[in-house]
Design a protein around this motif. Sequence first.
Motif, PDB file in Angstrom:
ATOM      1  N   ASP A  17       0.832  -1.197   0.000  1.00  0.00           N
ATOM      2  CA  ASP A  17       0.000   0.000   0.000  1.00  0.00           C
ATOM      3  C   ASP A  17       0.872   1.255   0.000  1.00  0.00           C
ATOM      4  OD1 ASP A  17      -2.076  -1.734   0.175  1.00  0.00           O
ATOM      5  OD2 ASP A  17      -2.786  -1.072   2.146  1.00  0.00           O
ATOM      6  N   VAL A  18       0.341   2.289  -0.659  1.00  0.00           N
ATOM      7  CA  VAL A  18       0.924   3.620  -0.558  1.00  0.00           C
ATOM      8  C   VAL A  18      -0.134   4.534   0.049  1.00  0.00           C
ATOM      9  CG1 VAL A  18       1.860   5.617  -1.773  1.00  0.00           C
ATOM     10  CG2 VAL A  18       2.451   3.308  -2.540  1.00  0.00           C
ATOM     11  N   VAL A  19       0.180   5.146   1.162  1.00  0.00           N
ATOM     12  CA  VAL A  19      -0.717   6.117   1.792  1.00  0.00           C
ATOM     13  C   VAL A  19      -0.145   7.503   1.507  1.00  0.00           C
ATOM     14  CG1 VAL A  19      -1.709   6.959   3.935  1.00  0.00           C
ATOM     15  CG2 VAL A  19      -1.403   4.499   3.581  1.00  0.00           C
ATOM     16  N   LEU A  20      -0.901   8.293   0.747  1.00  0.00           N
ATOM     17  CA  LEU A  20      -0.500   9.650   0.399  1.00  0.00           C
ATOM     18  C   LEU A  20      -1.138  10.628   1.368  1.00  0.00           C
ATOM     19  CD1 LEU A  20      -1.199   8.982  -3.311  1.00  0.00           C
ATOM     20  CD2 LEU A  20       1.016   9.838  -2.586  1.00  0.00           C
ATOM     21  N   VAL A  21      -0.320  11.464   1.978  1.00  0.00           N
ATOM     22  CA  VAL A  21      -0.799  12.455   2.939  1.00  0.00           C
ATOM     23  C   VAL A  21      -0.641  13.837   2.317  1.00  0.00           C
ATOM     24  CG1 VAL A  21      -0.558  13.380   5.271  1.00  0.00           C
ATOM     25  CG2 VAL A  21      -0.045  10.961   4.830  1.00  0.00           C
ATOM     26  N   GLY A  22      -1.763  14.484   2.044  1.00  0.00           N
ATOM     27  CA  GLY A  22      -1.726  15.824   1.478  1.00  0.00           C
ATOM     28  C   GLY A  22      -1.430  16.860   2.550  1.00  0.00           C
ATOM     29  N   THR A  23      -0.605  17.828   2.200  1.00  0.00           N
ATOM     30  CA  THR A  23      -0.192  18.825   3.193  1.00  0.00           C
ATOM     31  C   THR A  23      -0.160  20.228   2.599  1.00  0.00           C
ATOM     32  OG1 THR A  23       2.162  18.534   2.656  1.00  0.00           O
ATOM     33  CG2 THR A  23       1.255  17.143   4.409  1.00  0.00           C
ATOM     34  N   VAL A  24      -0.275  21.200   3.480  1.00  0.00           N
ATOM     35  CA  VAL A  24       0.005  22.601   3.180  1.00  0.00           C
ATOM     36  C   VAL A  24       1.364  22.891   3.802  1.00  0.00           C
ATOM     37  CG1 VAL A  24      -0.715  24.995   3.551  1.00  0.00           C
ATOM     38  CG2 VAL A  24      -2.437  23.209   3.169  1.00  0.00           C
ATOM     39  N   HIS A  25       2.291  23.371   3.017  1.00  0.00           N
ATOM     40  CA  HIS A  25       3.675  23.479   3.457  1.00  0.00           C
ATOM     41  C   HIS A  25       3.804  24.258   4.759  1.00  0.00           C
ATOM     42  CE1 HIS A  25       7.942  23.491   3.344  1.00  0.00           C
ATOM     43  NE2 HIS A  25       8.057  24.784   3.107  1.00  0.00           N
ATOM     44  N   ASP A  26       4.438  23.629   5.745  1.00  0.00           N
ATOM     45  CA  ASP A  26       4.746  24.236   7.045  1.00  0.00           C
ATOM     46  C   ASP A  26       3.527  24.438   7.941  1.00  0.00           C
ATOM     47  OD1 ASP A  26       7.493  24.373   6.926  1.00  0.00           O
ATOM     48  OD2 ASP A  26       7.551  26.412   6.128  1.00  0.00           O
TER      49      ASP A  26
ATOM     50  N   PRO B  61       0.804  23.841  10.716  1.00  0.00           N
ATOM     51  CA  PRO B  61       0.798  22.967  11.895  1.00  0.00           C
ATOM     52  C   PRO B  61      -0.203  21.823  11.803  1.00  0.00           C
ATOM     53  CG  PRO B  61      -0.119  25.125  12.416  1.00  0.00           C
ATOM     54  CD  PRO B  61       0.531  25.246  11.074  1.00  0.00           C
ATOM     55  N   ALA B  62      -1.340  22.046  11.157  1.00  0.00           N
ATOM     56  CA  ALA B  62      -2.307  20.954  10.993  1.00  0.00           C
ATOM     57  C   ALA B  62      -1.748  19.871  10.086  1.00  0.00           C
ATOM     58  CB  ALA B  62      -3.622  21.495  10.426  1.00  0.00           C
ATOM     59  N   SER B  63      -1.037  20.281   9.050  1.00  0.00           N
ATOM     60  CA  SER B  63      -0.426  19.317   8.137  1.00  0.00           C
ATOM     61  C   SER B  63       0.693  18.543   8.820  1.00  0.00           C
ATOM     62  CB  SER B  63       0.121  20.037   6.899  1.00  0.00           C
ATOM     63  OG  SER B  63      -0.919  20.574   6.112  1.00  0.00           O
ATOM     64  N   ALA B  64       1.488  19.239   9.637  1.00  0.00           N
ATOM     65  CA  ALA B  64       2.566  18.561  10.361  1.00  0.00           C
ATOM     66  C   ALA B  64       1.985  17.523  11.319  1.00  0.00           C
ATOM     67  CB  ALA B  64       3.404  19.584  11.127  1.00  0.00           C
ATOM     68  N   TYR B  65       0.896  17.863  11.980  1.00  0.00           N
ATOM     69  CA  TYR B  65       0.258  16.921  12.893  1.00  0.00           C
ATOM     70  C   TYR B  65      -0.262  15.709  12.126  1.00  0.00           C
ATOM     71  CZ  TYR B  65      -2.945  14.901  16.271  1.00  0.00           C
ATOM     72  OH  TYR B  65      -3.592  14.035  17.118  1.00  0.00           O
ATOM     73  N   ARG B  66      -0.920  15.941  10.981  1.00  0.00           N
ATOM     74  CA  ARG B  66      -1.470  14.831  10.193  1.00  0.00           C
ATOM     75  C   ARG B  66      -0.355  13.928   9.679  1.00  0.00           C
ATOM     76  NH1 ARG B  66      -4.515  17.627   7.690  1.00  0.00           N
ATOM     77  NH2 ARG B  66      -3.316  18.142   5.848  1.00  0.00           N
ATOM     78  N   ALA B  67       0.710  14.539   9.171  1.00  0.00           N
ATOM     79  CA  ALA B  67       1.829  13.743   8.664  1.00  0.00           C
ATOM     80  C   ALA B  67       2.411  12.869   9.767  1.00  0.00           C
ATOM     81  CB  ALA B  67       2.902  14.670   8.088  1.00  0.00           C
ATOM     82  N   ARG B  68       2.638  13.473  10.926  1.00  0.00           N
ATOM     83  CA  ARG B  68       3.221  12.726  12.047  1.00  0.00           C
ATOM     84  C   ARG B  68       2.300  11.593  12.493  1.00  0.00           C
ATOM     85  NH1 ARG B  68       3.315  16.619  15.450  1.00  0.00           N
ATOM     86  NH2 ARG B  68       1.781  15.984  17.007  1.00  0.00           N
ATOM     87  N   THR B  69       1.004  11.874  12.605  1.00  0.00           N
ATOM     88  CA  THR B  69       0.066  10.884  13.113  1.00  0.00           C
ATOM     89  C   THR B  69      -0.110   9.715  12.148  1.00  0.00           C
ATOM     90  OG1 THR B  69      -1.120  12.623  14.310  1.00  0.00           O
ATOM     91  CG2 THR B  69      -2.276  10.548  13.974  1.00  0.00           C
TER      92      THR B  69
ATOM     93  N   GLU C 188       6.210  19.813   7.803  1.00  0.00           N
ATOM     94  CA  GLU C 188       5.595  18.485   7.803  1.00  0.00           C
ATOM     95  C   GLU C 188       6.583  17.383   7.439  1.00  0.00           C
ATOM     96  OE1 GLU C 188       5.295  20.250   3.734  1.00  0.00           O
ATOM     97  OE2 GLU C 188       5.005  20.965   5.787  1.00  0.00           O
ATOM     98  N   MET C 189       7.622  17.740   6.672  1.00  0.00           N
ATOM     99  CA  MET C 189       8.605  16.725   6.279  1.00  0.00           C
ATOM    100  C   MET C 189       9.395  16.236   7.490  1.00  0.00           C
ATOM    101  SD  MET C 189       7.985  16.499   3.083  1.00  0.00           S
ATOM    102  CE  MET C 189       7.411  17.412   1.652  1.00  0.00           C
ATOM    103  N   SER C 190       9.929  17.168   8.262  1.00  0.00           N
ATOM    104  CA  SER C 190      10.692  16.784   9.450  1.00  0.00           C
ATOM    105  C   SER C 190       9.794  16.160  10.516  1.00  0.00           C
ATOM    106  CB  SER C 190      11.422  17.998  10.019  1.00  0.00           C
ATOM    107  OG  SER C 190      12.422  18.436   9.120  1.00  0.00           O
TER     108      SER C 190
END
Length: 242
Positions: A26-35, A37-45, A83-85
């Motif tokens: 599986d590939v799970v793609l996580v959409g983000t808005v650069h930098d 905080p909501a995107s960073a939280y979603r990526a981490r979770t 979100e990357m880090s």
Amino acid sequence: MSSDDTHSDPRLNPEYVRRVRSDDGDVVLVGTVHDHPASAYRARTVVERESPTTLALEAPPLAVPLFEHHAATERTPPAFGGEMSAAIQAADTDRVVGIDGPTVSFLRRLVGRLWRDRASLATVRATWPALWTATRAAVTARLAATLVALTTLQIAVDTPTAYDTDRDDDPDSQAADERDRVRTATAMLSAFEPPPAATVRTGTREQYMADRLATLRTTGDVVAIVGMAHLDAVAARLREHD
């Protein structure tokens, strides 16, 4: 993403996540808005939940070491790298890869696309400044990573984007601000026709990222952190591999 996750935190909006299944993995793609905080939280979770074999970033391979350096901190999420880090910090795998250009293979694809499309001279000329800018940024990130590895300096090659909400705001405020920004960006993209050079670059990037993900999933599941504007296109191109 389970309904329990969705109801527990508005930042875990399933609208911003795509799962592409295959016999390989599986590939799970996580959409983000650069930098954001909501995107960073979603990526981490999502990374914590999925525990992937590979963490893939919409970033050139040259830039990955700098994101890894930003992630090596006790602060959660990291102060730099967005979100990357945050995703790297949450990962329990050492296999972190950049799936975006510029790379030699990406350049070959871009030239091939221009040739197949019989692009005009104006389009060809307009393609190279953006490619040069991306290449310069990637090289700068790699040099910065080398420097911080040899010293105690903390170097960020770009200034974190400022938002109306920050990491200390409540989840509802973060999620609402992110939704507003996604809607605004979507409306702007719909209102204007991109120039041919931008269409070529974007299409080549999205196909390149999908092809890289198709290869990476042959060794296990992948979580990929990508910009919101590329989420659906990369998912669609990845499904074409099945």
